[in-house]
Write a protein that holds these residues in place. Structure first.
Motif, short mmCIF file in Angstrom:
data_model
loop_
_atom_site.label_atom_id
_atom_site.label_comp_id
_atom_site.label_asym_id
_atom_site.label_seq_id
_atom_site.Cartn_x
_atom_site.Cartn_y
_atom_site.Cartn_z
N LEU A 11 26.17 17.00 -1.40
CA LEU A 11 24.76 17.26 -1.13
C LEU A 11 24.62 18.22 0.06
CD1 LEU A 11 21.82 16.64 -1.81
CD2 LEU A 11 21.94 14.71 -0.23
N PHE A 12 25.41 17.99 1.11
CA PHE A 12 25.37 18.86 2.28
C PHE A 12 25.78 20.29 1.91
CE2 PHE A 12 27.50 21.09 5.69
CZ PHE A 12 26.57 21.01 6.72
N THR A 13 26.91 20.42 1.21
CA THR A 13 27.41 21.77 0.90
C THR A 13 26.48 22.51 -0.05
OG1 THR A 13 28.86 20.92 -0.86
CG2 THR A 13 29.82 21.16 1.35
N LEU A 14 25.89 21.80 -1.00
CA LEU A 14 24.97 22.45 -1.93
C LEU A 14 23.72 22.92 -1.18
CD1 LEU A 14 24.25 23.33 -4.78
CD2 LEU A 14 23.27 21.07 -5.15
N THR A 15 23.20 22.08 -0.30
CA THR A 15 22.03 22.45 0.48
C THR A 15 22.34 23.65 1.38
OG1 THR A 15 21.28 20.16 0.48
CG2 THR A 15 20.31 21.60 2.13
N ALA A 16 23.50 23.62 2.01
CA ALA A 16 23.90 24.73 2.89
C ALA A 16 24.07 26.03 2.10
CB ALA A 16 25.20 24.38 3.62
N ALA A 17 24.63 25.94 0.91
CA ALA A 17 24.91 27.14 0.12
C ALA A 17 23.67 27.71 -0.55
CB ALA A 17 25.97 26.83 -0.93
N ILE A 18 22.72 26.87 -0.90
CA ILE A 18 21.59 27.35 -1.71
C ILE A 18 20.42 27.84 -0.87
CG2 ILE A 18 20.19 25.27 -2.07
CD1 ILE A 18 20.47 25.96 -5.14
N THR A 19 20.36 27.45 0.40
CA THR A 19 19.24 27.89 1.24
C THR A 19 19.36 29.39 1.51
OG1 THR A 19 20.48 27.18 3.19
CG2 THR A 19 18.81 25.67 2.35
N PRO A 20 18.22 30.08 1.59
CA PRO A 20 18.25 31.54 1.78
C PRO A 20 18.96 31.95 3.05
CG PRO A 20 16.06 30.81 1.11
CD PRO A 20 16.86 29.57 1.40
#
Length: 199
Positions: A11-20
């Protein structure tokens, strides 16, 4: 490894990667200019960059890199120059040429360099390694799971942003529309430099 340990990591890595940010703006611009297929080296370079940074952070190399003020400043300056150059190239772009050999998307090593010269990416992977070291105490296991999570998240996120750029390309009809979108993407990439100087 249990789901209650892996779920927060992914969840952390996906949030970090997907944010602009800089990488997502580059992926969108690449999708706009070249399409998803020709942007695969860029996506792979960003994903490998995230994997390698998270592994370095997990085994403690990133903290050594960022503890030297001179090295940290050099990293910021190099990253800023590189991102400003890319922003200028994007902003100056026009409608893509019809012949494939006239246009060259950012390479695997170009996008890998983007991640390695970005102090924000270093700080993000160091933060992840520090946070999740309480859940996974073995540095090699931590490096494996963080690397896997960041790699998968980066591939998904960059593919999504690149596909968004490809979809946008189908909507643009005039040279003026292309120019406006390219200038906006160039400005967004240039603006993504500001957080680099806040870390």
């Amino acid at each position: 490894m249990t789901l209650n340990i892996l779920a927060p990591i992914f969840l952390f890595t996906l949030t970090a990667a997907i944010t602009p940010g800089g990488a997502t703006t580059l992926a969108t611009a690449s999708g706009l200019q070249y399409g998803l297929g020709r942007s695969i080296p860029l996506i792979a370079g960003i994903a490998f960059g995230m994997v390698s940074l998270s592994v370095a952070a997990s085994v403690g190399l990133a903290s050594l890199m960022l503890t030297s003020p001179k090295l940290h400043l050099l990293l910021k300056l190099a990253g800023t120059v590189y991102l400003l150059w890319l922003a200028l190239m994007i902003a100056r772009s026009n409608r893509p040429k019809t012949r494939d050999d006239l246009a060259k998307p950012i390479s695997f090593f170009g996008s890998l360099g983007l991640l390695w010269l970005n102090p924000k990416a270093w700080a993000m992977t160091m933060g992840a390694a520090a946070s999740f070291s309480a859940l996974i105490t073995d540095p090699l296991h931590l490096a494996f799971w963080l690397g896997l999570a960041f790699g998968i998240s980066a591939i998904f996120s960059m593919s999504l942003w690149c596909s968004t750029g490809s979809l946008l390309a189908r909507l643009l009809k005039t040279d003026r529309q292309w120019k406006i979108v390219n200038v906006i993407l160039g400005l967004l990439l240039a603006a993504s430099i500001m957080p680099i100087w806040l870390f």
